[in-house]
Design a protein around this motif. Structure first.
Motif, PDB file in Angstrom:
ATOM      1  N   PRO B 143      49.838  37.928  27.548  1.00 20.52           N
ATOM      2  CA  PRO B 143      49.105  36.901  26.807  1.00 20.52           C
ATOM      3  C   PRO B 143      47.629  36.827  27.220  1.00 20.52           C
ATOM      4  O   PRO B 143      47.298  36.647  28.392  1.00 20.52           O
ATOM      5  CB  PRO B 143      49.857  35.617  27.161  1.00 20.52           C
ATOM      6  N   ILE B 145      45.363  34.583  26.693  1.00 23.47           N
ATOM      7  CA  ILE B 145      44.796  33.314  27.163  1.00 23.47           C
ATOM      8  C   ILE B 145      45.079  33.075  28.640  1.00 23.47           C
ATOM      9  O   ILE B 145      44.534  32.159  29.229  1.00 23.47           O
ATOM     10  CB  ILE B 145      45.319  32.101  26.360  1.00 23.47           C
ATOM     11  N   PHE B 146      45.964  33.906  29.237  1.00 26.26           N
ATOM     12  CA  PHE B 146      46.220  33.738  30.666  1.00 26.26           C
ATOM     13  C   PHE B 146      45.197  34.506  31.492  1.00 26.26           C
ATOM     14  O   PHE B 146      45.178  34.401  32.717  1.00 26.26           O
ATOM     15  CB  PHE B 146      47.616  34.256  31.022  1.00 26.26           C
ATOM     16  N   ARG B 147      44.370  35.296  30.840  1.00 30.34           N
ATOM     17  CA  ARG B 147      43.476  36.160  31.589  1.00 30.34           C
ATOM     18  C   ARG B 147      42.009  36.070  31.188  1.00 30.34           C
ATOM     19  O   ARG B 147      41.149  36.580  31.886  1.00 30.34           O
ATOM     20  CB  ARG B 147      43.922  37.624  31.430  1.00 30.34           C
ATOM     21  N   LYS B 148      41.736  35.421  30.050  1.00 28.04           N
ATOM     22  CA  LYS B 148      40.386  35.555  29.524  1.00 28.04           C
ATOM     23  C   LYS B 148      39.907  34.244  28.925  1.00 28.04           C
ATOM     24  O   LYS B 148      40.653  33.556  28.251  1.00 28.04           O
ATOM     25  CB  LYS B 148      40.397  36.629  28.429  1.00 28.04           C
ATOM     26  N   ASP B 149      38.661  33.912  29.190  1.00 23.15           N
ATOM     27  CA  ASP B 149      38.004  32.801  28.521  1.00 23.15           C
ATOM     28  C   ASP B 149      38.658  31.447  28.814  1.00 23.15           C
ATOM     29  O   ASP B 149      39.724  31.352  29.391  1.00 23.15           O
ATOM     30  CB  ASP B 149      38.009  32.988  26.988  1.00 23.15           C
ATOM     31  N   VAL B 199      40.050  34.137  38.623  1.00 25.56           N
ATOM     32  CA  VAL B 199      41.317  34.861  38.713  1.00 25.56           C
ATOM     33  C   VAL B 199      42.012  34.438  40.001  1.00 25.56           C
ATOM     34  O   VAL B 199      41.363  34.211  41.020  1.00 25.56           O
ATOM     35  CB  VAL B 199      41.047  36.379  38.701  1.00 25.56           C
TER      36      VAL B 199
ATOM     37  N   LYS C  28      49.163  40.199  38.447  1.00 19.84           N
ATOM     38  CA  LYS C  28      48.724  40.699  37.134  1.00 19.84           C
ATOM     39  C   LYS C  28      47.289  40.240  36.823  1.00 19.84           C
ATOM     40  O   LYS C  28      46.838  40.369  35.690  1.00 19.84           O
ATOM     41  CB  LYS C  28      49.665  40.149  36.055  1.00 19.84           C
ATOM     42  N   ARG C  29      46.637  39.642  37.826  1.00 25.08           N
ATOM     43  CA  ARG C  29      45.256  39.172  37.666  1.00 25.08           C
ATOM     44  C   ARG C  29      45.106  38.077  36.607  1.00 25.08           C
ATOM     45  O   ARG C  29      44.113  38.034  35.870  1.00 25.08           O
ATOM     46  CB  ARG C  29      44.305  40.333  37.389  1.00 25.08           C
ATOM     47  N   PHE C  30      46.088  37.178  36.536  1.00 23.44           N
ATOM     48  CA  PHE C  30      45.964  36.019  35.658  1.00 23.44           C
ATOM     49  C   PHE C  30      44.970  35.048  36.282  1.00 23.44           C
ATOM     50  O   PHE C  30      44.773  35.026  37.505  1.00 23.44           O
ATOM     51  CB  PHE C  30      47.327  35.305  35.537  1.00 23.44           C
ATOM     52  N   ASP C  31      44.350  34.206  35.423  1.00 22.91           N
ATOM     53  CA  ASP C  31      43.491  33.158  35.980  1.00 22.91           C
ATOM     54  C   ASP C  31      44.372  31.991  36.445  1.00 22.91           C
ATOM     55  O   ASP C  31      45.593  32.017  36.297  1.00 22.91           O
ATOM     56  CB  ASP C  31      42.415  32.731  34.973  1.00 22.91           C
ATOM     57  N   TRP C  32      43.735  30.984  37.041  1.00 25.17           N
ATOM     58  CA  TRP C  32      44.494  29.866  37.612  1.00 25.17           C
ATOM     59  C   TRP C  32      45.383  29.186  36.588  1.00 25.17           C
ATOM     60  O   TRP C  32      46.522  28.826  36.883  1.00 25.17           O
ATOM     61  CB  TRP C  32      43.525  28.823  38.210  1.00 25.17           C
ATOM     62  N   PHE C  33      44.845  29.004  35.378  1.00 20.53           N
ATOM     63  CA  PHE C  33      45.647  28.350  34.354  1.00 20.53           C
ATOM     64  C   PHE C  33      46.869  29.196  33.987  1.00 20.53           C
ATOM     65  O   PHE C  33      47.991  28.690  33.928  1.00 20.53           O
ATOM     66  CB  PHE C  33      44.807  28.070  33.097  1.00 20.53           C
ATOM     67  N   GLY C  34      46.634  30.488  33.760  1.00 24.19           N
ATOM     68  CA  GLY C  34      47.743  31.383  33.421  1.00 24.19           C
ATOM     69  C   GLY C  34      48.785  31.415  34.525  1.00 24.19           C
ATOM     70  O   GLY C  34      49.996  31.394  34.263  1.00 24.19           O
ATOM     71  N   ALA C  35      48.321  31.461  35.771  1.00 24.07           N
ATOM     72  CA  ALA C  35      49.251  31.489  36.904  1.00 24.07           C
ATOM     73  C   ALA C  35      50.076  30.196  36.966  1.00 24.07           C
ATOM     74  O   ALA C  35      51.279  30.222  37.256  1.00 24.07           O
ATOM     75  CB  ALA C  35      48.483  31.685  38.213  1.00 24.07           C
ATOM     76  N   LEU C 138      56.676  36.581  29.922  1.00 24.48           N
ATOM     77  CA  LEU C 138      55.263  36.153  29.885  1.00 24.48           C
ATOM     78  C   LEU C 138      54.335  37.123  30.601  1.00 24.48           C
ATOM     79  O   LEU C 138      53.177  37.282  30.219  1.00 24.48           O
ATOM     80  CB  LEU C 138      55.099  34.750  30.491  1.00 24.48           C
TER      81      LEU C 138
END
Lengths: 204, 204, 204
Positions: B143, B145-149, B199, C28-35, C138
């Motif tokens: 997904p 949105i979990f990685r960008k912006d 990240v 997987k290098r997700f950002d904080w929200f994704g994590a 996910l």
């Protein structure tokens, strides 16, 4: 549960769906439990999504036959592993019978709850085709039905036939049978004559 | 259906969401049916998940406009395939309008059922952002949105503004508008100034 | 919320599940929200699927403790990133406690709604194991539990023990405890002695 012609078709379809899931899982080196879960998801996933959207108890929670048949499908794949290639056409036919029957079941159930025909056709298509999508999500592949062959579109065609027959005043049972025959023949003909939908061209 | 300013924004947002799904599906060489399913899932997936969790009938089952607009989006991608790159900024804006509007709709619907604000903010964020997650699951990608912006976080910020305005005694309509404006501007500013979340560092 | 031994185990299990999701997301290098989303999905996904299938309001929509704990799990991963490898055995144990407790909770809830034992065992297994499957969907990986170790099968074993104890006339509380102990010990023993299910052989 009374044994009717309808029931027999349902059992055949459920087995075929479960076998397709189980085989794809085995190609991914899943263990027996994982293969069973993928098989059962293929068999009951479409009807479960339909029932959740309709707000009713999923059909398999009151009647374990689909779960048992998915276990039989697992054993079948274990025992007849080497013969499955030769059984290919038979299981393809059974899978298509399942697609037709599940579509009819989904449409009838949705109409029975008072929804409009366009909702019923969507639910019929989901009942037939969404199990395969969930199967492909679980084995981490791009859903096959989005890229290959006539599959869900056969359900939509069958649904339109159901609707037209009903509007023309035909008996519901006749409409249902003609719907099922449409799904069956349109998929068989599409595969025989290599008919598929055009790929959507990309600008990127 | 009465045509209001609200409806127009809803149609614009739905179209933009469906176009984003359809385009990504075409980049994966999906056929027309597959591209439509991915487009419609992007457009209605968030609201459907919200309605299923709230235990009510999914909104599109009583009103087919979103399904029709997703069909228009498919045709748009077919006809304007080569112009889509030039239309990029317009569709980005429309997508962000959709994000803002869907967030507001989700919050209002959840509050209307008597849930607490923290549930409403989650449901608003889901309404806006979960369709894109389901889209990425269907095309078998991680997904975006979990990685960008800044994306879902913009919905959360909007939800907090809704809550604060309501607590401050503002009229619900004003609170809703300020929520939508917050979602819109925080995403636009984040993209303009390349602001994104950090990240999460991995130890592995 | 009264603090009981049961609650403490629930908190420990929820933290362990959320940490497993958060860590995989960080790899997987997700950002904080994704994590956070992946962590919370791992923690509440199984129970949410159960509640949706049972047709009741998902448990976390009336009580935010799981969402808060998933936030704590995120912070834990941030702060103790480098120590997590050393904490491995502890979190494995806590994860298994969670698996056992969630299984018991799922079974009790389903029985309490009047369903048969076979439905309750499926729901208990889902409560314990489906969160990890959703986590893997996910992060776009093949679900780990379909290929490795004894995991969901431990829940099924625990469920069978619950049923047998109940049939033997044991008190429900005792049956529940024996069920949990079965899940816990069967997973711990399986990992210690490298016991796993056989892979389903493929003909293809």
């Amino acid at each position: 549960m009374e044994i009717t012609f309808y029931n027999v078709l349902d059992l055949i379809g459920t087995m075929a769906f479960a076998i397709s899931g189980t085989r794809l899982a085995s190609a991914k080196r899943f263990d027996w439990f994982g293969a069973y879960v993928v098989g059962v998801t293929t068999a009951i996933g479409g009807g479960t999504l339909r029932d959740v959207l309709l707000g009713i108890t999923p059909f398999w929670m009151t009647q374990p036959i689909s779960l048992i048949l998915s276990g039989v499908a697992l054993l079948w794949v274990v025992v007849f592993r080497k013969q499955l290639v030769r059984q290919k056409n038979t299981w393809f036919l059974f899978d298509t019978i399942g697609l037709a029957l599940f579509t009819v079941t989904g449409i009838e159930k949705t109409l029975g709850m008072g929804y409009a025909y366009w909702v019923a056709i969507i639910m019929g298509t989901m009942t037939g085709a969404a199990g395969g999508v969930l199967r492909d999500v679980l084995i981490n592949e791009v859903p096959l039905i989005f890229r290959k062959d006539i599959y869900a579109i056969a359900c939509v065609l069958g649904g339109l036939v159901f609707w037209l027959c009903d509007m023309a005043g035909l008996d519901m049972k006749i409409s249902a049978i003609l719907c099922g025959i449409t799904v069956l023949t349109s998929r068989l003909l599409a595969v025989k004559y290599h008919i598929s939908l055009p790929v959507l061209k990309s600008a990127d």
